[in-house]
Design an enzyme around this catalytic site. Sequence first.
Site, PDB file in Angstrom:
ATOM      1  N   SER A 101       7.015  17.785  18.069  1.00  0.00           N
ATOM      2  CA  SER A 101       7.518  16.452  18.412  1.00  0.00           C
ATOM      3  C   SER A 101       6.460  15.398  18.167  1.00  0.00           C
ATOM      4  O   SER A 101       5.266  15.667  18.207  1.00  0.00           O
ATOM      5  CB  SER A 101       7.896  16.397  19.887  1.00  0.00           C
TER       6      SER A 101
HETATM    7  N1  SAH Z   1       6.091  22.569  22.044  1.00  0.00           N
HETATM    8  C1  SAH Z   1       6.036  22.896  20.648  1.00  0.00           C
HETATM    9  C2  SAH Z   1       7.237  22.433  19.874  1.00  0.00           C
HETATM   10  C3  SAH Z   1       7.976  23.612  19.443  1.00  0.00           C
HETATM   11  S1  SAH Z   1       9.403  23.423  18.479  1.00  0.00           S
HETATM   12  C4  SAH Z   1       4.758  22.438  20.000  1.00  0.00           C
HETATM   13  O1  SAH Z   1       3.940  21.799  20.658  1.00  0.00           O
HETATM   14  O2  SAH Z   1       4.575  22.774  18.846  1.00  0.00           O
HETATM   15  C5  SAH Z   1      10.499  24.421  19.436  1.00  0.00           C
HETATM   16  C6  SAH Z   1      10.201  25.891  19.444  1.00  0.00           C
HETATM   17  O3  SAH Z   1      11.170  26.488  20.310  1.00  0.00           O
HETATM   18  C7  SAH Z   1      10.366  26.608  18.096  1.00  0.00           C
HETATM   19  O4  SAH Z   1       9.173  27.243  17.763  1.00  0.00           O
HETATM   20  C8  SAH Z   1      11.497  27.598  18.345  1.00  0.00           C
HETATM   21  O5  SAH Z   1      11.311  28.832  17.673  1.00  0.00           O
HETATM   22  C9  SAH Z   1      11.416  27.787  19.852  1.00  0.00           C
HETATM   23  N2  SAH Z   1      12.603  28.316  20.506  1.00  0.00           N
HETATM   24  C10 SAH Z   1      13.912  28.046  20.273  1.00  0.00           C
HETATM   25  N3  SAH Z   1      14.704  28.760  21.110  1.00  0.00           N
HETATM   26  C11 SAH Z   1      13.849  29.492  21.897  1.00  0.00           C
HETATM   27  C12 SAH Z   1      14.036  30.443  22.958  1.00  0.00           C
HETATM   28  N4  SAH Z   1      15.249  30.803  23.386  1.00  0.00           N
HETATM   29  N5  SAH Z   1      12.953  30.984  23.524  1.00  0.00           N
HETATM   30  C13 SAH Z   1      11.703  30.662  23.116  1.00  0.00           C
HETATM   31  N6  SAH Z   1      11.451  29.794  22.120  1.00  0.00           N
HETATM   32  C14 SAH Z   1      12.519  29.213  21.518  1.00  0.00           C
END
Ligand code: SAH
Length: 258
Positions: A101
């Site tokens: 983000s």
């Molecule tokens: N906070 C992160 C942003 C990640 S993007 C950062 O600082 O980079 C969102 C992430 O959520 C992705 O990597 C995706 O694979 C993960 N995601 C989606 N559904 C999920 C679930 N059920 N459990 C764990 N991770 C999940």
Amino acid sequence: MTASRKPGFPARLGGAPKPAASPAAGARAAAGPAAVTQGLGMDSDAVRQRMVRRLAQAGIGRAEVLQSMGSVPRHLFVDTALAAQAYEETSLPIGWGQTISKPAVVARMVDLLLGAPGAQAQGKLARVLEIGTGCGYQAAVLAQLVREVYTVERLRAMHERARDRLRPLRLANVHLILGDGMLGYAPGAPYAGIIAAAGGEQLPDAWCEQLAVGGRLVAPVAGAGGGQALMVIDRTAQGFVQNVLEAVHFVPLKSGVA
Ligand code: SAH
């Protein structure tokens, strides 16, 4: 930092919080100054402080959030080719179709999380659960602000990359878990805060169940018309209080580990 492993419990709850080392300093000590500025062609600290001033102007009021955002080397969490954009107000690809983000959204969500109703009584929030580790950036920001961060990622390759990116920062209070975050992470519950970086149609029941009384959940949820909105749920002694805030754009929450 533990990986794919249950942390030792009970977690240190009563003890004095260990001061977290500055991650920027950790990265420098581990990798040398060249690694910190790599791909930026300038001192990353100066660009980062510019980002912090922008966040303050945009209304992020908590000094500790600004301080944490000002200390975590965001450019080390994205590909070298994107490092020059790391401090711009933009989301960036982090591989496997996922995105990190933009800084204002990370700061806003973390700022909201620290406003949990029970936060004042605790000093630092005790344990926070992050759903969607992604590249590990937000976990590093949280690590400065709360005692223990449990962060769950469903994509094995992403989880492993986050571990590699976080290693030089030596954040002993970040616990990386490979798993389906829709189930929360029961061994660390109850959580003083839960923050989701991926949005589904509904909030999984497990998240509300694993939220402590006095705790706050911040998550994107699908709204009417297909968009997403930021939702804040506070758990009080009387029950759950829900507020829907501004529109946001997060990657989808998916079930299972891949
Ligand atoms: N906070 C992160 C942003 C990640 S993007 C950062 O600082 O980079 C969102 C992430 O959520 C992705 O990597 C995706 O694979 C993960 N995601 C989606 N559904 C999920 C679930 N059920 N459990 C764990 N991770 C999940």
